[in-house]
Scaffold this motif. Structure first.
Motif, PDB file in Angstrom:
ATOM      1  N   VAL A  94       0.866  -1.181   0.000  1.00  0.00           N
ATOM      2  CA  VAL A  94       0.000   0.000   0.000  1.00  0.00           C
ATOM      3  C   VAL A  94       0.904   1.233   0.000  1.00  0.00           C
ATOM      4  N   THR A  95       0.657   2.151  -0.933  1.00  0.00           N
ATOM      5  CA  THR A  95       1.581   3.260  -1.167  1.00  0.00           C
ATOM      6  C   THR A  95       0.881   4.613  -1.027  1.00  0.00           C
ATOM      7  N   PRO A  96       1.651   5.695  -0.836  1.00  0.00           N
ATOM      8  CA  PRO A  96       1.066   7.045  -0.809  1.00  0.00           C
ATOM      9  C   PRO A  96       0.675   7.473  -2.224  1.00  0.00           C
ATOM     10  N   GLY A  97      -0.473   7.013  -2.673  1.00  0.00           N
ATOM     11  CA  GLY A  97      -0.913   7.255  -4.034  1.00  0.00           C
ATOM     12  C   GLY A  97      -0.142   6.393  -5.022  1.00  0.00           C
ATOM     13  N   SER A  98      -0.631   6.327  -6.258  1.00  0.00           N
ATOM     14  CA  SER A  98       0.133   5.598  -7.272  1.00  0.00           C
ATOM     15  C   SER A  98       1.464   6.289  -7.526  1.00  0.00           C
ATOM     16  N   SER A  99       1.548   7.599  -7.284  1.00  0.00           N
ATOM     17  CA  SER A  99       2.811   8.319  -7.468  1.00  0.00           C
ATOM     18  C   SER A  99       3.909   7.723  -6.591  1.00  0.00           C
ATOM     19  N   GLY A 100       3.586   7.435  -5.335  1.00  0.00           N
ATOM     20  CA  GLY A 100       4.550   6.772  -4.462  1.00  0.00           C
ATOM     21  C   GLY A 100       4.916   5.400  -4.987  1.00  0.00           C
ATOM     22  N   GLY A 101       3.938   4.725  -5.582  1.00  0.00           N
ATOM     23  CA  GLY A 101       4.201   3.416  -6.161  1.00  0.00           C
ATOM     24  C   GLY A 101       5.162   3.478  -7.326  1.00  0.00           C
ATOM     25  N   PHE A 102       5.016   4.486  -8.177  1.00  0.00           N
ATOM     26  CA  PHE A 102       5.945   4.632  -9.300  1.00  0.00           C
ATOM     27  C   PHE A 102       7.362   4.896  -8.794  1.00  0.00           C
ATOM     28  N   ILE A 103       7.484   5.776  -7.822  1.00  0.00           N
ATOM     29  CA  ILE A 103       8.819   6.090  -7.298  1.00  0.00           C
ATOM     30  C   ILE A 103       9.476   4.839  -6.723  1.00  0.00           C
ATOM     31  N   LEU A 104       8.748   4.087  -5.915  1.00  0.00           N
ATOM     32  CA  LEU A 104       9.304   2.878  -5.303  1.00  0.00           C
ATOM     33  C   LEU A 104       9.678   1.841  -6.353  1.00  0.00           C
ATOM     34  N   SER A 105       8.793   1.617  -7.314  1.00  0.00           N
ATOM     35  CA  SER A 105       9.063   0.581  -8.309  1.00  0.00           C
ATOM     36  C   SER A 105      10.214   0.982  -9.229  1.00  0.00           C
ATOM     37  N   PHE A 106      10.276   2.255  -9.630  1.00  0.00           N
ATOM     38  CA  PHE A 106      11.380   2.696 -10.489  1.00  0.00           C
ATOM     39  C   PHE A 106      12.716   2.582  -9.760  1.00  0.00           C
ATOM     40  N   LEU A 107      12.740   2.974  -8.494  1.00  0.00           N
ATOM     41  CA  LEU A 107      13.985   2.910  -7.736  1.00  0.00           C
ATOM     42  C   LEU A 107      14.460   1.471  -7.562  1.00  0.00           C
ATOM     43  N   ALA A 108      13.527   0.559  -7.325  1.00  0.00           N
ATOM     44  CA  ALA A 108      13.900  -0.830  -7.080  1.00  0.00           C
ATOM     45  C   ALA A 108      14.237  -1.590  -8.363  1.00  0.00           C
ATOM     46  N   ALA A 109      13.606  -1.217  -9.470  1.00  0.00           N
ATOM     47  CA  ALA A 109      13.752  -1.989 -10.701  1.00  0.00           C
ATOM     48  C   ALA A 109      14.904  -1.527 -11.585  1.00  0.00           C
ATOM     49  N   PHE A 110      15.292  -0.251 -11.477  1.00  0.00           N
ATOM     50  CA  PHE A 110      16.219   0.314 -12.456  1.00  0.00           C
ATOM     51  C   PHE A 110      17.419   0.986 -11.797  1.00  0.00           C
ATOM     52  N   GLU A 111      18.542   0.931 -12.507  1.00  0.00           N
ATOM     53  CA  GLU A 111      19.748   1.636 -12.095  1.00  0.00           C
ATOM     54  C   GLU A 111      19.806   2.990 -12.791  1.00  0.00           C
ATOM     55  N   PRO A 112      20.506   3.978 -12.217  1.00  0.00           N
ATOM     56  CA  PRO A 112      20.690   5.253 -12.915  1.00  0.00           C
ATOM     57  C   PRO A 112      21.246   5.015 -14.317  1.00  0.00           C
ATOM     58  N   GLY A 113      20.657   5.702 -15.282  1.00  0.00           N
ATOM     59  CA  GLY A 113      21.079   5.544 -16.662  1.00  0.00           C
ATOM     60  C   GLY A 113      20.302   4.504 -17.437  1.00  0.00           C
ATOM     61  N   ASP A 114      19.522   3.676 -16.765  1.00  0.00           N
ATOM     62  CA  ASP A 114      18.696   2.695 -17.476  1.00  0.00           C
ATOM     63  C   ASP A 114      17.689   3.411 -18.363  1.00  0.00           C
ATOM     64  N   ARG A 115      17.317   2.746 -19.447  1.00  0.00           N
ATOM     65  CA  ARG A 115      16.414   3.317 -20.442  1.00  0.00           C
ATOM     66  C   ARG A 115      15.046   2.641 -20.335  1.00  0.00           C
ATOM     67  N   VAL A 116      14.029   3.442 -20.099  1.00  0.00           N
ATOM     68  CA  VAL A 116      12.676   2.928 -19.851  1.00  0.00           C
ATOM     69  C   VAL A 116      11.744   3.458 -20.935  1.00  0.00           C
ATOM     70  N   ALA A 117      11.119   2.547 -21.659  1.00  0.00           N
ATOM     71  CA  ALA A 117      10.238   2.924 -22.761  1.00  0.00           C
ATOM     72  C   ALA A 117       8.834   3.218 -22.260  1.00  0.00           C
ATOM     73  N   LEU A 118       8.158   4.124 -22.949  1.00  0.00           N
ATOM     74  CA  LEU A 118       6.781   4.482 -22.628  1.00  0.00           C
ATOM     75  C   LEU A 118       6.137   5.069 -23.869  1.00  0.00           C
ATOM     76  N   ALA A 119       4.824   4.950 -23.945  1.00  0.00           N
ATOM     77  CA  ALA A 119       4.096   5.451 -25.109  1.00  0.00           C
ATOM     78  C   ALA A 119       4.038   6.965 -25.098  1.00  0.00           C
ATOM     79  N   ALA A 120       4.078   7.539 -26.294  1.00  0.00           N
ATOM     80  CA  ALA A 120       3.791   8.960 -26.478  1.00  0.00           C
ATOM     81  C   ALA A 120       2.652   9.045 -27.498  1.00  0.00           C
ATOM     82  N   PRO A 121       1.507   9.627 -27.095  1.00  0.00           N
ATOM     83  CA  PRO A 121       1.272  10.382 -25.866  1.00  0.00           C
ATOM     84  C   PRO A 121       1.137   9.477 -24.637  1.00  0.00           C
ATOM     85  N   GLY A 122       1.481  10.045 -23.492  1.00  0.00           N
ATOM     86  CA  GLY A 122       1.383   9.311 -22.242  1.00  0.00           C
ATOM     87  C   GLY A 122       1.392  10.256 -21.059  1.00  0.00           C
TER      88      GLY A 122
END
Length: 382
Positions: A94-122
């Motif tokens: 349970v997280t402080p909003g989905s925003s907290g969830g994104f921060i936690l998951s990004f920090l745990a899953a990726f190293e600095p400099g990692d490249r993360v794909a996402l759709a545009a528009p998004g």
């Protein structure tokens, strides 16, 4: 004194539009809010009752970093009942909003400099959070031919230009309302697993679908991270409560991060949210209202000369091409607000490269307001 680079990310344009709309309203002029992506209704009645009981009976101190067990167990039951998927409550955070969830998951899953794909528009906060955390967003240009969603061929094409470490996929999506089919999601999940790409599945608009139900990545991947929230379907934006469903290898890293970054989500919100799953009838009535609002716009926009827009199969957004009227969506929205009182969000928020000719319309408000806004947009463009 210097300001760190991570603090220089762009603002969230929709919030700037909302501020301008509120400034107009403060002068006594009317405003029709089609800019902000939140329900115009408050939390369900049983949630409010549960909150009042919690105030009277609970300590409301810190909770476990992953959240109170009754809420995590209720979430696990939700996945069994809605999707037929078995989830151990120990994997639910349970997280402080989905925003907290994104921060936690990004920090745990990726190293600095990692490249993360996402759709545009998004959703612009994906891109901006990634940048603030030292990650590189890799935008996948999408359009009507792919329902504004990433596909395996599009992802493969991006890999030819450089490695991809992660993929953020939102279904239903903001700003388009598009949904990835269960078959399409399973195909993307398999490809990500084969390629060692961590899939982050944004499912915060689940429950707000008008045709087929959105599928969960949990049904097709053991390594995907699912992000969800009480803000949209459950109509609890200001309660700032979301959740993650984690793969086994990320449970302890996210727990340590959560303990240090947030301690825990709001105790009051957690106790209240347990009751949210008993409010289906009330919440589904809101979804029926969103459908009515969507249908009003789908009929009105072509009459106003706006003929190209997203299918809007879910969420409460339409992403519309206004390129025949303007090449500057920000100025278009500014004039529309000033001259008609209708607040929309310029597409630059969602797609910096092509958003100058698009706007997003949010139809989460009252049907009367949506109908008035549609009429005023038609008059403005005539």
């Amino acid at each position: 004194m210097k300001i760190a680079k991570r603090g220089r990310i762009p603002g969230f344009i929709v919030m700037d539009v909302m501020r301008a709309a509120n400034e107009r309203a403060a002068t006594g002029a009317d405003v029709l809010h089609l800019e902000i992506g939140q329900p115009s209704t408050g939390a369900p009645s049983k949630v409010l009752e549960a909150a009042k009981r919690a105030i009277d009976s609970e300590l409301l101190g810190y909770t476990d970093a992953f959240g109170i067990l009754p809420l995590r167990e209720r979430l696990a039951e939700h996945y069994r009942a809605r999707y037929g998927v078995s989830v151990d409550p120990a994997r639910i955070v349970v997280t402080p909003g989905s925003s907290g969830g994104f921060i936690l998951s990004f920090l745990a899953a990726f190293e600095p400099g990692d490249r993360v794909a996402l759709a545009a528009p998004g959703y612009p906060a994906y891109r901006n959070i990634l940048v603030a955390l030292g990650l590189e967003p890799v935008e996948i240009p999408t359009g009507p031919d792919s329902a504004y969603q990433p596909t395996v061929p599009l992802l493969r094409e991006m890999q030819e230009k450089g490695r991809i470490d992660g993929l953020i996929l939102a279904s239903p999506a903001n700003p388009t309302g598009s949904i990835v089919s269960s078959e399409g999601l399973a195909e993307i999940s398999r490809y990500c697993d084969e390629q060692g790409i961590r899939l982050i599945s944004d499912e915060i608009y689940h429950g707000i679908e008008f045709e087929a139900r959105a599928a969960t990545a949990l049904a097709s991947s053991a390594s995907a991270v699912v992000v969800n929230s009480f803000s949209k379907y459950f109509s609890m934006t200001g309660w700032r409560l979301g959740w993650l469903v984690l793969p086994e290898d990320m449970v302890r890293p996210v727990e340590c991060l959560g303990q240090n970054l947030f301690i825990s989500a709001s105790a009051l919100s957690q106790h209240a949210a347990v009751a949210a799953f008993d409010c289906t009838e009330e919440l589904d009535a809101l979804v029926a209202n969103y459908r009515r609002n969507r249908d009003i716009l789908l009929e009105a926009l072509p009459k106003a000369g706006i003929t190209e827009f997203s299918r809007a199969d879910g969420a409460f957004y339409i992403y519309a091409d206004v390129g025949r009227f303007t090449n500057d969506s920000a100025e278009f929205c500014r004039r529309l607000l000033a001259e008609t009182g209708v607040a929309l969000t310029p597409g630059m928020d969602f797609d910096p490269a092509r958003g100058n000719r698009f706007v997003r319309l949010s139809y989460a408000g009252a049907t009367e307001d949506v109908a008035k806004a549609a009429e005023r947009i038609g008059d403005f463009l005539s």
